[in-house]
Scaffold this active site. Structure first.
Site, short mmCIF file in Angstrom:
data_model
loop_
_atom_site.label_atom_id
_atom_site.label_comp_id
_atom_site.label_asym_id
_atom_site.label_seq_id
_atom_site.Cartn_x
_atom_site.Cartn_y
_atom_site.Cartn_z
N ASP A 13 0.87 -1.17 0.00
CA ASP A 13 0.00 0.00 0.00
C ASP A 13 0.91 1.22 0.00
OD1 ASP A 13 -2.49 1.50 0.38
OD2 ASP A 13 -1.69 1.96 2.36
N SER A 14 0.31 2.39 -0.21
CA SER A 14 1.08 3.63 -0.17
C SER A 14 1.57 3.94 1.24
CB SER A 14 0.22 4.78 -0.68
OG SER A 14 -1.00 4.82 0.05
N CYS A 76 -3.87 -1.05 -1.88
CA CYS A 76 -4.20 0.35 -2.15
C CYS A 76 -5.22 0.43 -3.29
CB CYS A 76 -2.90 1.06 -2.56
SG CYS A 76 -3.11 2.78 -2.95
N GLU A 155 -5.89 9.04 9.60
CA GLU A 155 -4.53 8.92 10.13
C GLU A 155 -4.36 9.68 11.43
OE1 GLU A 155 -1.26 9.14 7.43
OE2 GLU A 155 -2.24 7.78 6.03
N CYS A 188 -11.48 3.06 -0.53
CA CYS A 188 -10.16 3.57 -0.10
C CYS A 188 -9.79 2.85 1.19
CB CYS A 188 -10.24 5.07 0.14
SG CYS A 188 -8.74 5.79 0.85
N HIS A 190 -8.48 3.76 3.85
CA HIS A 190 -8.66 4.46 5.13
C HIS A 190 -10.12 4.52 5.60
CE1 HIS A 190 -4.64 5.67 4.12
NE2 HIS A 190 -4.52 6.42 5.19
N1 DGL Z 1 -4.13 3.80 0.04
C1 DGL Z 1 -4.81 4.83 -0.70
C2 DGL Z 1 -6.06 4.22 -1.39
O1 DGL Z 1 -6.64 3.26 -0.92
C3 DGL Z 1 -5.19 6.00 0.18
C4 DGL Z 1 -4.02 6.83 0.64
C5 DGL Z 1 -3.25 7.45 -0.50
O2 DGL Z 1 -3.78 8.36 -1.17
O3 DGL Z 1 -2.14 7.02 -0.75
O4 DGL Z 1 -6.47 4.71 -2.41
#
Ligand code: DGL
Length: 273
Positions: A13-14, A76, A155, A188, A190
């Site tokens: 993931d990012s 992600c 976050e 997403c 989050h």
């Molecule tokens: N992990 C990203 C997503 O699910 C969210 C956070 C980001 O923008 O990197 O799209």
């Protein structure tokens, strides 16, 4: 390099967000070993171009391949939306993204045939959910909206109270859920943390779809289909890799994963080209 059934499942993931997907995966497949990579040096992906996110995604996958992963989970949503074809072409292991599993659950859930999807600007602009829904249930009516502020709220741990409620009212208002929308996809990593507030604002007539659980189910299916389920009683290992200092990852990540994270290691990506 081994890619057999005793290898771990790789997840990237990012940053910390994909830990919601890892959590679902551990719940669903507790005996499988996992290696999680959070590209904390480059987060967020959601506001970057598809080309750049694809380049980062390939570099993340290269690191995980060195750990002998037998399957890659792209936790992600943004990376799943833009980089899956490139990853599938480049990798010698099965690749599972989060969008198609989430879309399948949404299609099975809606009774009205009207679905809404919320995600990062990159995910929404890619049209990936539209395409995935069209495959599983053509003719569904889809509304989408980018909700970038949900990411920093999750976050920061601001997941209840006035601030997230006002943000949710703004994002989910303005017609997104009017006219019989009965299913809302949390597109997403989050957003599951904000589920309570999103549910309260969306109202009882709207079912929330969390792609994390659907993705874990898809991973279980693929492991069975490809005969990759870990069969021997080998120890279950958990590795955490990050591209920036592990301290904040461990602190914020514990909330996403639901338990403390110890022993995250810092590594570097080698970008291709
Ligand atoms: N992990 C990203 C997503 O699910 C969210 C956070 C980001 O923008 O990197 O799209």
């Amino acid at each position: 390099m081994r890619h057999d059934r005793h290898g771990p499942i790789g997840v990237f993931d990012s940053g910390v967000g994909g830990l919601t997907v890892l959590k679902a995966l551990i719940d669903r497949l507790p005996l499988e070993s996992t290696v999680y990579l959070g590209d904390t040096a480059r987060v967020p992906y959601g506001t970057k171009s598809g080309e750049v996110v694809t380049k980062y995604s390939l570099a993340n996958a290269d690191v995980l391949l060195e750990y002998g992963i037998k399957l890659l989970v792209v936790a992600c949503n943004t990376a799943s939306a833009v980089a899956l074809p490139a990853l599938r072409e480049a990798l010698p292991v099965p690749v599972v993204g989060v969008i198609s599993p989430g879309a399948s659950v949404a299609a099975a859930t809606t009774k009205s045939g009207r679905v809404a999807v919320i995600g990062t600007p990159g995910t929404i602009a890619s049209g990936a959910y539209q395409r995935a829904l069209e495959v599983v249930r053509p003719g569904l009516e889809l509304r989408t909206r980018a909700c970038p502020l949900f990411v920093p709220l999750a976050e920061e741990g601001w997941v209840a109270g006035d601030v997230p409620r006002l943000v949710a009212e703004r994002y989910l208002g303005d017609g997104l859920l009017s006219g019989g929308v009965d299913t809302l996809v949390l597109g997403c990593t989050h957003y599951p943390l904000l589920q309570g507030v999103i549910h309260a604002v969306a109202g009882p007539g709207v079912t929330l779809v969390d792609s994390a659980r659907a993705t874990a189910d898809r991973v279980a299916e693929v492991l069975h289909e490809r005969d990759l389920v870990k069969k021997e009683r080998l120890a279950t290992e958990r590795h955490y890799l990050v591209t920036d200092t592990p301290a904040r990852f461990a602190e914020v990540g514990a909330r996403f994963l639901g338990h403390p994270i110890s022993g995250a290691s810092q590594i570097d990506l080698k970008l291709r080209g």
